[in-house]
Design a protein around this motif. Sequence first.
Motif, PDB file in Angstrom:
ATOM      1  N   MET A   1      49.866  34.392  60.189  1.00  9.99           N
ATOM      2  CA  MET A   1      48.467  34.344  59.446  1.00  9.99           C
ATOM      3  C   MET A   1      48.699  34.309  57.896  1.00  9.99           C
ATOM      4  SD  MET A   1      46.335  36.843  62.125  1.00  9.99           S
ATOM      5  CE  MET A   1      44.916  36.345  61.316  1.00  9.99           C
ATOM      6  N   LEU A   2      47.579  34.192  57.324  1.00 12.92           N
ATOM      7  CA  LEU A   2      47.588  34.073  55.620  1.00 12.92           C
ATOM      8  C   LEU A   2      47.089  35.345  55.188  1.00 12.92           C
ATOM      9  CD1 LEU A   2      46.916  30.410  55.036  1.00 12.92           C
ATOM     10  CD2 LEU A   2      48.884  31.621  54.632  1.00 12.92           C
ATOM     11  N   TYR A   3      47.723  36.243  54.495  1.00 12.73           N
ATOM     12  CA  TYR A   3      47.127  37.359  54.232  1.00 12.73           C
ATOM     13  C   TYR A   3      47.353  37.465  52.682  1.00 12.73           C
ATOM     14  CZ  TYR A   3      47.516  39.372  59.012  1.00 12.73           C
ATOM     15  OH  TYR A   3      47.422  39.607  60.309  1.00 12.73           O
ATOM     16  N   GLU A   4      46.267  38.261  52.090  1.00 12.46           N
ATOM     17  CA  GLU A   4      46.199  38.332  50.551  1.00 12.46           C
ATOM     18  C   GLU A   4      46.583  39.860  50.156  1.00 12.46           C
ATOM     19  OE1 GLU A   4      42.906  37.972  47.051  1.00 12.46           O
ATOM     20  OE2 GLU A   4      42.317  38.056  49.178  1.00 12.46           O
ATOM     21  N   TYR A   5      47.477  40.071  49.262  1.00 13.65           N
ATOM     22  CA  TYR A   5      47.847  41.215  48.661  1.00 13.65           C
ATOM     23  C   TYR A   5      47.717  41.468  47.160  1.00 13.65           C
ATOM     24  CZ  TYR A   5      50.711  41.549  53.013  1.00 13.65           C
ATOM     25  OH  TYR A   5      51.298  41.580  54.384  1.00 13.65           O
ATOM     26  N   ALA A   6      47.265  42.715  46.731  1.00 10.24           N
ATOM     27  CA  ALA A   6      47.284  42.986  45.431  1.00 10.24           C
ATOM     28  C   ALA A   6      48.606  43.456  45.074  1.00 10.24           C
ATOM     29  CB  ALA A   6      45.987  44.068  45.207  1.00 10.24           C
ATOM     30  N   VAL A   7      49.019  43.159  44.099  1.00  6.14           N
ATOM     31  CA  VAL A   7      50.596  43.667  43.889  1.00  6.14           C
ATOM     32  C   VAL A   7      50.355  44.096  42.193  1.00  6.14           C
ATOM     33  CG1 VAL A   7      52.970  42.966  43.619  1.00  6.14           C
ATOM     34  CG2 VAL A   7      51.608  41.813  45.432  1.00  6.14           C
ATOM     35  N   GLU A   8      50.888  45.144  42.122  1.00  4.93           N
ATOM     36  CA  GLU A   8      50.571  45.949  40.820  1.00  4.93           C
ATOM     37  C   GLU A   8      51.707  45.112  39.936  1.00  4.93           C
ATOM     38  OE1 GLU A   8      50.619  50.378  38.740  1.00  4.93           O
ATOM     39  OE2 GLU A   8      51.721  50.058  40.635  1.00  4.93           O
ATOM     40  N   PRO A   9      50.993  44.715  38.747  1.00  3.48           N
ATOM     41  CA  PRO A   9      51.767  43.989  37.829  1.00  3.48           C
ATOM     42  C   PRO A   9      53.040  44.988  37.465  1.00  3.48           C
ATOM     43  CG  PRO A   9      49.829  43.408  37.442  1.00  3.48           C
ATOM     44  CD  PRO A   9      49.712  44.349  38.316  1.00  3.48           C
ATOM     45  N   ALA A  10      52.597  45.999  36.793  1.00  5.28           N
ATOM     46  CA  ALA A  10      53.841  46.793  36.057  1.00  5.28           C
ATOM     47  C   ALA A  10      54.618  47.214  37.222  1.00  5.28           C
ATOM     48  CB  ALA A  10      53.035  48.207  35.887  1.00  5.28           C
ATOM     49  N   ALA A  11      54.369  47.273  38.528  1.00  5.14           N
ATOM     50  CA  ALA A  11      55.454  47.681  39.637  1.00  5.14           C
ATOM     51  C   ALA A  11      56.644  46.556  40.010  1.00  5.14           C
ATOM     52  CB  ALA A  11      54.752  48.175  40.988  1.00  5.14           C
ATOM     53  N   ILE A  12      56.033  45.318  39.963  1.00  2.96           N
ATOM     54  CA  ILE A  12      56.880  44.243  40.301  1.00  2.96           C
ATOM     55  C   ILE A  12      57.533  43.816  38.965  1.00  2.96           C
ATOM     56  CG2 ILE A  12      55.149  42.446  39.869  1.00  2.96           C
ATOM     57  CD1 ILE A  12      56.127  41.013  42.279  1.00  2.96           C
ATOM     58  N   GLY A  13      56.926  43.891  37.959  1.00  2.00           N
ATOM     59  CA  GLY A  13      57.678  43.526  36.521  1.00  2.00           C
ATOM     60  C   GLY A  13      58.539  44.767  36.079  1.00  2.00           C
ATOM     61  N   SER A  14      58.859  45.843  36.679  1.00  2.00           N
ATOM     62  CA  SER A  14      59.359  47.150  36.336  1.00  2.00           C
ATOM     63  C   SER A  14      61.022  46.759  36.066  1.00  2.00           C
ATOM     64  CB  SER A  14      59.018  48.275  37.126  1.00  2.00           C
ATOM     65  OG  SER A  14      59.528  48.119  38.256  1.00  2.00           O
ATOM     66  N   SER A  15      61.675  46.014  37.133  1.00  2.00           N
ATOM     67  CA  SER A  15      62.941  45.621  36.780  1.00  2.00           C
ATOM     68  C   SER A  15      63.185  44.358  37.836  1.00  2.00           C
ATOM     69  CB  SER A  15      63.732  46.632  37.675  1.00  2.00           C
ATOM     70  OG  SER A  15      63.522  46.876  39.134  1.00  2.00           O
ATOM     71  N   TRP A  16      64.213  43.654  37.134  1.00  2.00           N
ATOM     72  CA  TRP A  16      64.479  42.417  37.945  1.00  2.00           C
ATOM     73  C   TRP A  16      64.766  42.590  39.463  1.00  2.00           C
ATOM     74  CZ3 TRP A  16      64.162  37.491  38.129  1.00  2.00           C
ATOM     75  CH2 TRP A  16      65.030  37.023  38.905  1.00  2.00           C
ATOM     76  N   GLN A  17      65.285  43.708  39.860  1.00  2.00           N
ATOM     77  CA  GLN A  17      65.627  43.986  41.311  1.00  2.00           C
ATOM     78  C   GLN A  17      64.261  44.152  42.033  1.00  2.00           C
ATOM     79  OE1 GLN A  17      67.206  45.642  38.396  1.00  2.00           O
ATOM     80  NE2 GLN A  17      69.238  44.630  39.010  1.00  2.00           N
ATOM     81  N   ASN A  18      63.376  44.888  41.530  1.00  2.00           N
ATOM     82  CA  ASN A  18      61.894  44.913  42.256  1.00  2.00           C
ATOM     83  C   ASN A  18      61.485  43.646  42.166  1.00  2.00           C
ATOM     84  OD1 ASN A  18      62.208  47.469  42.420  1.00  2.00           O
ATOM     85  ND2 ASN A  18      60.630  48.275  41.075  1.00  2.00           N
ATOM     86  N   PHE A  19      61.403  42.921  40.977  1.00  2.00           N
ATOM     87  CA  PHE A  19      60.708  41.628  40.968  1.00  2.00           C
ATOM     88  C   PHE A  19      61.277  40.501  42.112  1.00  2.00           C
ATOM     89  CE2 PHE A  19      60.501  37.156  39.812  1.00  2.00           C
ATOM     90  CZ  PHE A  19      59.093  37.022  39.566  1.00  2.00           C
ATOM     91  N   ARG A  20      62.558  40.377  42.197  1.00  2.00           N
ATOM     92  CA  ARG A  20      63.061  39.589  42.871  1.00  2.00           C
ATOM     93  C   ARG A  20      63.103  40.285  44.455  1.00  2.00           C
ATOM     94  NH1 ARG A  20      69.693  38.763  42.350  1.00  2.00           N
ATOM     95  NH2 ARG A  20      69.429  41.186  43.005  1.00  2.00           N
TER      96      ARG A  20
END
Length: 308
Positions: A1-20
């Motif tokens: 199925m196709l699900y929509e997620y809200a992803v916190e910019p500061a969380a995913i952008g906090s480190s390259w490891q988190n982002f990847r």
Amino acid sequence: MLYEYAVEPAAIGSSWQNFRYLFEKFGFDRGRLISRFPGKWEREVYAAANAMKPLERARLEVALREGKQTKFIRSGRPYDPALGTWFQNAVTQHAVAPFHAIISEHNPAAVSGVITVDDVDERHPLMMSSHTWEVERVGTTLAAAMRPLLTSAKTILFVDRFFDLSKAAYQETLKACLDVISAAGGNEVRCEIHFCDHDKRPPPEIVAREAHRWVNGMLPAGMSLLLFGWKERPGGEDFHARNLLTDIGGISVEAGFSAEGAHQKVQLGLLTPDLVKSKLDALVRTSAVYELVQPVLEIRSDGSVHSA
């Protein structure tokens, strides 16, 4: 199925490891999409990546650019900085128009539907996404299941061997899909119907005469609908699979687009990017896979029909 997620910019952008780690979890082929919440979500992520090394930040920028076509969905939800943080905005909107889940750095109030970054895992219940599922064969239900593609794509192909605009069952699904596209402001979207030519199908001259009645009120102002008829080549591939194909992803529609009623079910399945591309390539005018039947007809929003 196709699900929509809200992803916190500061969380995913906090480190390259988190982002990847997080970014690779999303895509139309994976069944998970990142909501553009707020509308400039990518810009917020890039701003949050200030602490990254220059090479990592450059790689993040490329990944965001390349993912624009395959990983994001428009949110359509208001974002009010006066409410406070991104998390406070996301929780507020989640109560009004729920995301499938919110991914954030922390969840201090233990809000339901929130996954912290440390807990993101393919086996987490809110991260599980079936790649095949069933829905009722009702136009609005089919359109709702395909909504993320219909509202995000710039080119949309309804591929169905038996798609016949003169039939009410196909009109129902087409209208429901066009309503979704129109509500998202998609009057510039290119919409095409691809079918297999056969003796029982209305000939082009009948389509030209009657199309205004079949699609009356369906097409948003300025939008047109292109009709492509195909023949199978001797010894070549059959024209059997039914699919919704777009420039950003695709869904197989096992039994086709006809709305036969809630008593029947149709199986939907997510298509891989490579498969979507090969199927799109097979349906270009110069296709060597199938033989195009001329003329290609264009139905405009005013009801007029033209050769295209």
